[in-house]
Every structure is written in C-alpha cells, then in structure tokens.
Write a protein that holds these residues in place. Structure first.
Motif, mmCIF file in Angstrom:
data_model
loop_
_atom_site.group_PDB
_atom_site.id
_atom_site.type_symbol
_atom_site.label_atom_id
_atom_site.label_comp_id
_atom_site.label_asym_id
_atom_site.label_seq_id
_atom_site.Cartn_x
_atom_site.Cartn_y
_atom_site.Cartn_z
ATOM 1 N N TYR A 182 59.046 10.964 -32.532
ATOM 2 C CA TYR A 182 57.776 10.256 -32.679
ATOM 3 C C TYR A 182 57.002 10.247 -31.374
ATOM 4 O O TYR A 182 57.597 10.159 -30.302
ATOM 5 C CB TYR A 182 58.001 8.797 -33.087
ATOM 6 C CG TYR A 182 58.953 8.634 -34.241
ATOM 7 C CD1 TYR A 182 58.530 8.844 -35.553
ATOM 8 C CD2 TYR A 182 60.282 8.270 -34.025
ATOM 9 C CE1 TYR A 182 59.408 8.696 -36.616
ATOM 10 C CE2 TYR A 182 61.161 8.120 -35.085
ATOM 11 C CZ TYR A 182 60.722 8.341 -36.372
ATOM 12 O OH TYR A 182 61.586 8.198 -37.416
ATOM 13 N N TYR A 240 53.732 8.005 -29.786
ATOM 14 C CA TYR A 240 52.769 6.921 -29.976
ATOM 15 C C TYR A 240 51.857 6.889 -28.755
ATOM 16 O O TYR A 240 52.327 6.890 -27.612
ATOM 17 C CB TYR A 240 53.511 5.585 -30.133
ATOM 18 C CG TYR A 240 52.616 4.378 -30.025
ATOM 19 C CD1 TYR A 240 51.552 4.182 -30.904
ATOM 20 C CD2 TYR A 240 52.828 3.416 -29.024
ATOM 21 C CE1 TYR A 240 50.717 3.080 -30.782
ATOM 22 C CE2 TYR A 240 52.005 2.303 -28.913
ATOM 23 C CZ TYR A 240 50.950 2.144 -29.788
ATOM 24 O OH TYR A 240 50.123 1.062 -29.662
ATOM 25 N N LYS A 265 57.768 0.665 -32.520
ATOM 26 C CA LYS A 265 59.227 0.775 -32.368
ATOM 27 C C LYS A 265 59.935 0.279 -33.619
ATOM 28 O O LYS A 265 60.922 0.846 -34.064
ATOM 29 C CB LYS A 265 59.707 -0.050 -31.174
ATOM 30 C CG LYS A 265 59.458 0.605 -29.842
ATOM 31 C CD LYS A 265 60.232 -0.197 -28.792
ATOM 32 C CE LYS A 265 59.738 0.129 -27.414
ATOM 33 N NZ LYS A 265 60.211 -0.829 -26.407
ATOM 34 N N ALA A 325 59.696 2.851 -36.345
ATOM 35 C CA ALA A 325 60.662 3.928 -36.092
ATOM 36 C C ALA A 325 62.068 3.434 -36.446
ATOM 37 O O ALA A 325 62.893 4.194 -36.957
ATOM 38 C CB ALA A 325 60.591 4.385 -34.641
ATOM 39 N N VAL A 372 66.280 6.984 -33.285
ATOM 40 C CA VAL A 372 64.881 6.764 -32.921
ATOM 41 C C VAL A 372 64.631 7.641 -31.698
ATOM 42 O O VAL A 372 65.319 7.506 -30.699
ATOM 43 C CB VAL A 372 64.658 5.292 -32.504
ATOM 44 C CG1 VAL A 372 63.254 5.110 -31.938
ATOM 45 C CG2 VAL A 372 64.876 4.350 -33.672
ATOM 46 N N LEU A 426 61.502 8.095 -29.684
ATOM 47 C CA LEU A 426 60.084 7.729 -29.583
ATOM 48 C C LEU A 426 59.534 7.992 -28.183
ATOM 49 O O LEU A 426 60.075 7.502 -27.190
ATOM 50 C CB LEU A 426 59.932 6.241 -29.938
ATOM 51 C CG LEU A 426 58.557 5.608 -29.708
ATOM 52 C CD1 LEU A 426 57.496 6.223 -30.615
ATOM 53 C CD2 LEU A 426 58.628 4.095 -29.927
#
Ligand code: ATP
Ligand code: MG
Length: 380
Positions: free
Chosen positions: A200, A202, A218, A221, A231, A233
């Motif tokens: 991911y 962001y 968060k 995710a 996760v 991220l």
C-alpha cells in the motif's frame, strides 16, 4: 466418529493444467499459515483436503478468508460400512431445517461392495423410514446429504461458501493507492482475491491531514490483512509536492497534476521494491478526476500497468462489498484526506495532456518525487 472440515479449491485452479500443482501448493501453505497458532492437522486423502481442529467455528471463520477456496464443508468421518453411514446420514438430515433432500454418493474406494447409486438409494430410504415430514427431491432439494466413500467415509450436509478467487500470492504484486475512502480498500480486496500480493501507498499531507487520518489508513490495511496476512504500507510525505502545485499551477488543474504525482511516486516505489503494478480505487465518472479524459492524463504519468478493478462498478455496489469485507465502518469515519483539503472549486473535467504537461513543467518534478520517496516511512 470425528468432525472435520473439508476444503474445496476454486474450480478455476483445476483448469491450470501443468501449473495446477503450483497453485495447490500455494493454497495449502496459505491455509497452514492461518492455522499456525492453533492445534490442527491437515490431512490429504486422495486429493481431498481435510482440516482437523478443536474449534470448528473458528476454523471456518479462518478458512472463509483464504482466497482460492470455493467451499468449506463440515464433515463427519465414519467407518466405511452401511450401518455407520446410514446412522450418520440420518443424524445430518435431522439437524437440517429443510423439508426435501437428495443423497449424493461418490465412491472413490472401489472395494466398497455397493455402487454409489445403491448407497444413495439405500441411505435415502433409511432416512425416509426414520423421519417425519421429509421427502426426496432430486431436482431442487432443500439440502443434500453428501457421502464420500474412501478408506473412511465422509458424510456432510453443511456447506459454507468460501471467498473464491485464486490463492494469494500466485498472481504477481501490486502497489495499491490506499486512501481513507470507501473505494480503494475494496479495489485492494478484489486484487488480493485474485491472488495478487498487496502493498500500500498512502499520501499524507501533514499537518493538513491529521495523524488520525494516517491511523485510519493503517487500520484499513489491518482489515485487509485477514486476506493478505501482512501489512506493507508506505506512507509518503506529500505536503511539499502539494504546496509546490498550489503555488505554481492554476487552481482548476491542481487535482489532475496532483494525481500525476501520485502515479509517479507509486510507480517509482514499485520499481524500487520490485512490485509489478499499481492499483487504484477509481471508477469511471465518479468525480472530476475520474472522467475518461482525466484517467488518460493521470495514466500517462505511470510507467507500469495501472489496474482499476472498480472501473465499471456503481458506488452502491462498491459500498456493499466494503460492508461485506469490514472496511466500510472505518472508511466513513470523517477524517479529511489530502484530496479533500486541496479540492479546487471547479476542477477541470476534460484536461488535455499537452496543457497539463506544460503547466507542471514549472516544477522540478524529479527532485520533488525523489525527495518524497527518500522520506517515505514503511509500516509492517
Ligand atoms: P476512495 O474512496 O478510495 O478514497 P475517492 O472516491 O475518494 O476514492 P479520489 O479521492 O479521487 O476518489 O481517489 C481516487 C483514488 O486515488 C483512490 O481510490 C485511491 O486509490 C487514490 N488516492 C486518493 N487519495 C489518496 C491518498 N491520500 N493516498 C493514497 N491514494 C489515494
Ligand atoms: Mg478519496
């Protein structure tokens, strides 16, 4: 008698010819992973997969999130003789609320004396003799009594639909642009369900967007983790890029230029970490930045494939999926994101690529992208 869970792979996996083994191995590993903190055993009997665990309800819950499983059946294992089969089949029928049934028998163990047809007929008759109000319907029964005769025999009526799709991790990887909104988590879920590994990114506009907005991403995710197991991220500081655009470009072009920056950063991060593609939660016509013209212009800034699994979905249907996967309630929490803060009053609906390229050329694009990437934070 033992209770087990019978796991059925999505039928698509069987169409994979010589590659079938690779998909099955991955699925098996993914199943083992979701059970790794419990006492369980994984038994393979002539191509059938069984899970034995102490808490069936929790076991089902875990298996329902494993991509590539089409069905989970609650199975009673009995000895392979007619008496045991009949009494278990009767018990299953009495637990069922339906009024009509059909017995379906598969006989993998050819040493068993009766044929499958004979077993179905005899068991059906036995159930009818020992119950009230039940009848056979071979066309559209309320429930099935399934019997699989192997070394042991497996009797089951309770079937729970699995998530379907392909085993997670069998179809490359993508960098999902994850905002705090409703759409992007759904887009991620749809890719994960097809076996695509998720990462991911962001874009965070501190101090214009709060810490809470970042926490929300968060959390989203974290919800998707039940399908992906992890996760990954990347949080990109986006304020400097946005301020650069605001100070140097026309107001109606802010959004599209910003989206081109998001594409560049996402692609560069993907390249740096060996991620194959980029995914967004865009849907055609939903907002000004999602007209065909805008998508063409933002896509131009990407140097790898960009997937938009929601492109042809209606918002109401996207919301239904969000509710089903458990992201909706988090997504609707009212924390601002970077796009809602910098929205122009009248964004361009039909941007032209050459004009936008000219407009953004006053910025030092490479330096801005490079700096954002250098300062990206990673969360696992
Ligand atoms: P969503 O509900 O997913 O936020 P949206 O309808 O609000 O989507 P936009 O704000 O135009 O639409 O965003 C379109 C897509 O761009 C999002 O689905 C997401 O993939 C990506 N995106 C938007 N803002 C961000 C952000 N701050 N960080 C990462 N990705 C973003
Ligand atoms: Mg959004």
């Amino acid at each position: 008698m033992k209770k087990l869970l019978l796991v059925k792979c999505a039928p698509e996996i069987f169409l994979k010819g010589l590659n079938k083994g690779k998909f099955e191995r991955k699925l098996k590993n993914n199943i083992k992973n979701v059970f790794k903190d419990t006492d369980y055993s994984f038994v393979v009997d002539q191509g059938r997969w069984f899970i034995e665990c102490d808490d069936l309800k929790r076991g089902i819950k875990r298996l329902k999130n494993v991509c590539g499983i089409s069905e989970i059946c609650v199975v009673d294992e009995v000895d392979s003789n007619m008496e045991s089969i009949e009494s278990q089949a009767l018990e299953n029928s009495m637990e069922n609320e339906g009024k009509t049934f059909k017995v379906v028998t598969k006989r993998a163990n050819k040493k068993f004396p009766q044929t499958s047809m004979d077993v179905s007929r005899e068991v059906g008759a036995y159930i009818l003799q020992n119950t009230h109000g039940l009848s056979v319907d071979v066309r559209k029964p309320d429930f099935f009594v399934n019997i699989e005769i192997r070394d042991k025999t497996y009797v089951y009526s309770r079937r729970i639909k699995g998530i379907g799709g392909m085993p997670y991790g069998t179809n490359g990887s993508t960098m999902l642009l994850l905002s705090g909104g409703i759409d992007s988590p759904v887009a991620g879920y749809m890719m994960a369900r097809r076996g695509v590994r998720l990462n991911y990114v962001y874009f965070h506009s501190h101090p214009y967007t709060s810490e809470r907005a970042k926490e929300k991403v968060k959390e989203l995710a974290g919800v998707l983790k039940k399908y992906t197991g992890s996760v990954n991220l990347y949080v990109v500081p986006f304020t400097k890029i946005q301020m650069g655009i605001i100070e140097n470009c026309r107001e109606d072009e802010l959004t599209i230029i910003m989206r081109r920056f998001m594409m560049r950063v996402a692609c560069d991060l993907a390249a740096r970490y060996g991620i194959d593609s980029v995914t967004t939660g865009e849907s055609i016509g939903q907002v000004a930045s999602q007209t065909m013209e805008s998508l063409v212009v933002s896509n131009d800034a990407a140097d790898r494939p960009v997937f938009r699994p929601l492109i042809a979905m209606d918002k109401v249907d996207i919301m239904d999926v969000a509710r089903k996967i458990g992201t909706y309630e988090i997504s609707i929490l009212p924390y601002e994101d970077c796009c809602t803060i910098f929205v122009p009053k009248h964004p361009k609906i039909k941007p032209r690529l050459e004009e936008i390229k000219k407009a953004e050329s006053v910025l030092d694009i490479d330096a801005l992208v490079g700096e954002a990437i250098e300062n990206t934070e990673f969360f696992n």
